[in-house]
Motif scaffolding. Structure first.
Motif, PDB file in Angstrom:
ATOM      1  N   VAL A   2      -1.622 -36.962-136.487  1.00 41.53           N
ATOM      2  CA  VAL A   2      -2.571 -37.986-136.067  1.00 41.53           C
ATOM      3  C   VAL A   2      -1.780 -39.222-135.658  1.00 41.53           C
ATOM      4  O   VAL A   2      -0.804 -39.591-136.322  1.00 41.53           O
ATOM      5  CB  VAL A   2      -3.544 -38.342-137.210  1.00 41.53           C
ATOM      6  N   GLY A   3      -2.205 -39.865-134.563  1.00 40.52           N
ATOM      7  CA  GLY A   3      -1.520 -41.056-134.068  1.00 40.52           C
ATOM      8  C   GLY A   3      -2.494 -42.157-133.710  1.00 40.52           C
ATOM      9  O   GLY A   3      -3.697 -41.924-133.599  1.00 40.52           O
ATOM     10  N   ALA A   4      -1.946 -43.364-133.522  1.00 42.22           N
ATOM     11  CA  ALA A   4      -2.783 -44.522-133.219  1.00 42.22           C
ATOM     12  C   ALA A   4      -2.231 -45.340-132.068  1.00 42.22           C
ATOM     13  O   ALA A   4      -1.037 -45.653-132.031  1.00 42.22           O
ATOM     14  CB  ALA A   4      -2.898 -45.416-134.448  1.00 42.22           C
ATOM     15  N   VAL A   5      -3.121 -45.694-131.137  1.00 44.30           N
ATOM     16  CA  VAL A   5      -2.845 -46.709-130.138  1.00 44.30           C
ATOM     17  C   VAL A   5      -3.450 -47.977-130.739  1.00 44.30           C
ATOM     18  O   VAL A   5      -4.669 -48.067-130.911  1.00 44.30           O
ATOM     19  CB  VAL A   5      -3.496 -46.378-128.777  1.00 44.30           C
ATOM     20  N   ILE A   6      -2.585 -48.931-131.110  1.00 44.60           N
ATOM     21  CA  ILE A   6      -3.034 -50.125-131.832  1.00 44.60           C
ATOM     22  C   ILE A   6      -2.935 -51.354-130.937  1.00 44.60           C
ATOM     23  O   ILE A   6      -1.880 -51.640-130.372  1.00 44.60           O
ATOM     24  CB  ILE A   6      -2.192 -50.346-133.105  1.00 44.60           C
ATOM     25  N   LYS A   7      -4.051 -52.087-130.849  1.00 45.58           N
ATOM     26  CA  LYS A   7      -4.110 -53.317-130.059  1.00 45.58           C
ATOM     27  C   LYS A   7      -4.261 -54.505-131.002  1.00 45.58           C
ATOM     28  O   LYS A   7      -5.017 -54.445-131.965  1.00 45.58           O
ATOM     29  CB  LYS A   7      -5.304 -53.253-129.106  1.00 45.58           C
ATOM     30  N   TYR A   8      -3.521 -55.572-130.696  1.00 46.96           N
ATOM     31  CA  TYR A   8      -3.659 -56.811-131.458  1.00 46.96           C
ATOM     32  C   TYR A   8      -4.975 -57.450-131.052  1.00 46.96           C
ATOM     33  O   TYR A   8      -5.216 -57.695-129.868  1.00 46.96           O
ATOM     34  CB  TYR A   8      -2.477 -57.737-131.184  1.00 46.96           C
ATOM     35  N   LYS A   9      -5.880 -57.696-132.024  1.00 49.69           N
ATOM     36  CA  LYS A   9      -7.247 -58.080-131.681  1.00 49.69           C
ATOM     37  C   LYS A   9      -7.505 -59.574-131.555  1.00 49.69           C
ATOM     38  O   LYS A   9      -8.559 -59.958-131.083  1.00 49.69           O
ATOM     39  CB  LYS A   9      -8.231 -57.482-132.674  1.00 49.69           C
ATOM     40  N   TYR A  10      -6.569 -60.423-131.968  1.00 52.37           N
ATOM     41  CA  TYR A  10      -6.837 -61.850-131.882  1.00 52.37           C
ATOM     42  C   TYR A  10      -6.182 -62.517-130.685  1.00 52.37           C
ATOM     43  O   TYR A  10      -6.087 -63.722-130.620  1.00 52.37           O
ATOM     44  CB  TYR A  10      -6.434 -62.557-133.181  1.00 52.37           C
ATOM     45  N   GLU A  11      -5.743 -61.725-129.747  1.00 51.40           N
ATOM     46  CA  GLU A  11      -5.112 -62.263-128.547  1.00 51.40           C
ATOM     47  C   GLU A  11      -6.214 -62.494-127.520  1.00 51.40           C
ATOM     48  O   GLU A  11      -6.709 -61.560-126.905  1.00 51.40           O
ATOM     49  CB  GLU A  11      -4.078 -61.276-128.012  1.00 51.40           C
ATOM     50  N   ASN A  12      -6.628 -63.757-127.364  1.00 51.83           N
ATOM     51  CA  ASN A  12      -7.726 -64.059-126.438  1.00 51.83           C
ATOM     52  C   ASN A  12      -7.283 -64.103-124.991  1.00 51.83           C
ATOM     53  O   ASN A  12      -8.097 -64.067-124.091  1.00 51.83           O
ATOM     54  CB  ASN A  12      -8.394 -65.383-126.819  1.00 51.83           C
ATOM     55  N   THR A  13      -5.990 -64.220-124.785  1.00 56.46           N
ATOM     56  CA  THR A  13      -5.499 -64.276-123.416  1.00 56.46           C
ATOM     57  C   THR A  13      -5.077 -62.884-122.967  1.00 56.46           C
ATOM     58  O   THR A  13      -4.668 -62.050-123.756  1.00 56.46           O
ATOM     59  CB  THR A  13      -4.280 -65.222-123.316  1.00 56.46           C
ATOM     60  N   GLU A  14      -5.223 -62.635-121.689  1.00 59.50           N
ATOM     61  CA  GLU A  14      -4.734 -61.380-121.130  1.00 59.50           C
ATOM     62  C   GLU A  14      -3.238 -61.531-120.937  1.00 59.50           C
ATOM     63  O   GLU A  14      -2.762 -62.632-120.724  1.00 59.50           O
ATOM     64  CB  GLU A  14      -5.433 -61.092-119.798  1.00 59.50           C
ATOM     65  N   PRO A  15      -2.460 -60.525-120.945  1.00 59.61           N
ATOM     66  CA  PRO A  15      -2.894 -59.156-121.152  1.00 59.61           C
ATOM     67  C   PRO A  15      -2.982 -58.803-122.634  1.00 59.61           C
ATOM     68  O   PRO A  15      -2.360 -59.451-123.472  1.00 59.61           O
ATOM     69  CB  PRO A  15      -1.800 -58.337-120.470  1.00 59.61           C
ATOM     70  N   ALA A  16      -3.744 -57.767-122.919  1.00 59.63           N
ATOM     71  CA  ALA A  16      -3.835 -57.252-124.278  1.00 59.63           C
ATOM     72  C   ALA A  16      -2.452 -56.767-124.709  1.00 59.63           C
ATOM     73  O   ALA A  16      -1.628 -56.415-123.872  1.00 59.63           O
ATOM     74  CB  ALA A  16      -4.831 -56.100-124.324  1.00 59.63           C
ATOM     75  N   GLN A  17      -2.207 -56.731-126.016  1.00 55.66           N
ATOM     76  CA  GLN A  17      -0.914 -56.296-126.527  1.00 55.66           C
ATOM     77  C   GLN A  17      -1.074 -55.070-127.418  1.00 55.66           C
ATOM     78  O   GLN A  17      -1.924 -55.040-128.305  1.00 55.66           O
ATOM     79  CB  GLN A  17      -0.247 -57.426-127.300  1.00 55.66           C
ATOM     80  N   PHE A  18      -0.220 -54.074-127.164  1.00 53.79           N
ATOM     81  CA  PHE A  18      -0.243 -52.797-127.873  1.00 53.79           C
ATOM     82  C   PHE A  18       1.066 -52.609-128.626  1.00 53.79           C
ATOM     83  O   PHE A  18       2.129 -52.959-128.132  1.00 53.79           O
ATOM     84  CB  PHE A  18      -0.447 -51.640-126.883  1.00 53.79           C
ATOM     85  N   LEU A  19       0.959 -52.017-129.818  1.00 48.86           N
ATOM     86  CA  LEU A  19       2.138 -51.814-130.659  1.00 48.86           C
ATOM     87  C   LEU A  19       2.862 -50.529-130.292  1.00 48.86           C
ATOM     88  O   LEU A  19       2.273 -49.453-130.253  1.00 48.86           O
ATOM     89  CB  LEU A  19       1.718 -51.744-132.139  1.00 48.86           C
ATOM     90  N   LEU A  20       4.165 -50.660-130.024  1.00 51.75           N
ATOM     91  CA  LEU A  20       5.036 -49.511-129.780  1.00 51.75           C
ATOM     92  C   LEU A  20       6.163 -49.535-130.799  1.00 51.75           C
ATOM     93  O   LEU A  20       6.666 -50.594-131.166  1.00 51.75           O
ATOM     94  CB  LEU A  20       5.636 -49.567-128.374  1.00 51.75           C
ATOM     95  N   LEU A  21       6.561 -48.354-131.238  1.00 51.05           N
ATOM     96  CA  LEU A  21       7.673 -48.200-132.171  1.00 51.05           C
ATOM     97  C   LEU A  21       8.789 -47.416-131.489  1.00 51.05           C
ATOM     98  O   LEU A  21       8.520 -46.474-130.753  1.00 51.05           O
ATOM     99  CB  LEU A  21       7.227 -47.439-133.422  1.00 51.05           C
ATOM    100  N   LYS A  22      10.032 -47.814-131.754  1.00 49.07           N
ATOM    101  CA  LYS A  22      11.187 -47.097-131.197  1.00 49.07           C
ATOM    102  C   LYS A  22      11.791 -46.238-132.291  1.00 49.07           C
ATOM    103  O   LYS A  22      12.178 -46.740-133.350  1.00 49.07           O
ATOM    104  CB  LYS A  22      12.234 -48.072-130.672  1.00 49.07           C
ATOM    105  N   ASN A  23      11.852 -44.917-132.033  1.00 46.82           N
ATOM    106  CA  ASN A  23      12.388 -44.016-133.063  1.00 46.82           C
ATOM    107  C   ASN A  23      13.916 -44.003-133.050  1.00 46.82           C
ATOM    108  O   ASN A  23      14.550 -44.611-132.188  1.00 46.82           O
ATOM    109  CB  ASN A  23      11.784 -42.610-132.953  1.00 46.82           C
ATOM    110  N   ARG A  24      14.493 -43.304-134.000  1.00 48.15           N
ATOM    111  CA  ARG A  24      15.955 -43.279-134.157  1.00 48.15           C
ATOM    112  C   ARG A  24      16.672 -42.635-132.970  1.00 48.15           C
ATOM    113  O   ARG A  24      17.871 -42.846-132.792  1.00 48.15           O
ATOM    114  CB  ARG A  24      16.332 -42.572-135.452  1.00 48.15           C
TER     115      ARG A  24
END
Length: 134
Positions: A2-24
């Motif tokens: 199971v995975g998640a596309v996560i958006k920061y919800k308190y960013e009122n200005t565009e563009p929206a921000q999504f969390l990415l992780l860099k693996n080893r």
């Protein structure tokens, strides 16, 4: 998994921000992991996000879709993996990456498409965008 596309919800200005992780191995992706015995997909999602990012404040919004991909395990055997992705929001911008990852970033949709290495992850990001989820 199971995975998640996560958006920061308190960013009122565009563009929206999504969390990415860099693996080893140096590849960017989303938080994701295997279900443990007795867990629902949503329980797995919450646990994996907490373990990989330190984020407890997670609001699961909707299911985006599933991807299936093949990979080679350490013993050289080919394996298939299915990952069910959900869209979630968080009010937490602070991330504490686990030892599975070496870095994280908050990226705009356009930046996320350019950073994601795997076509299937780009497809899931695009699918959510086309569905109007984010």
């Amino acid at each position: 998994s199971v995975g998640a596309v996560i958006k920061y919800k308190y960013e009122n200005t565009e563009p929206a921000q999504f969390l990415l992780l860099k693996n080893r191995r140096g590849f960017w992706g989303f938080p994701q992991g295997h279900k443990e015995k007795g867990e629902t997909e949503l329980q797995t999602l919450v646990r994996e996000v907490r373990e990989e990012t330190g984020i407890d404040d997670l609001e699961i919004q909707s299911h985006i879709g599933k991807i299936i991909y093949s990979f080679f395990k350490g013993d050289g055997m080919r394996s298939e993996k299915e990952v069910s992705f959900y869209f979630a929001t968080t009010g937490t911008k602070q991330v504490r990456v686990s030892d599975e990852h070496i870095d994280f970033t908050w990226a705009s949709l356009k930046e996320a498409f350019s950073l994601l290495d795997h076509a299937k992850l780009k497809q899931i990001l695009d699918k959510g965008h086309r569905k109007g989820i984010y």
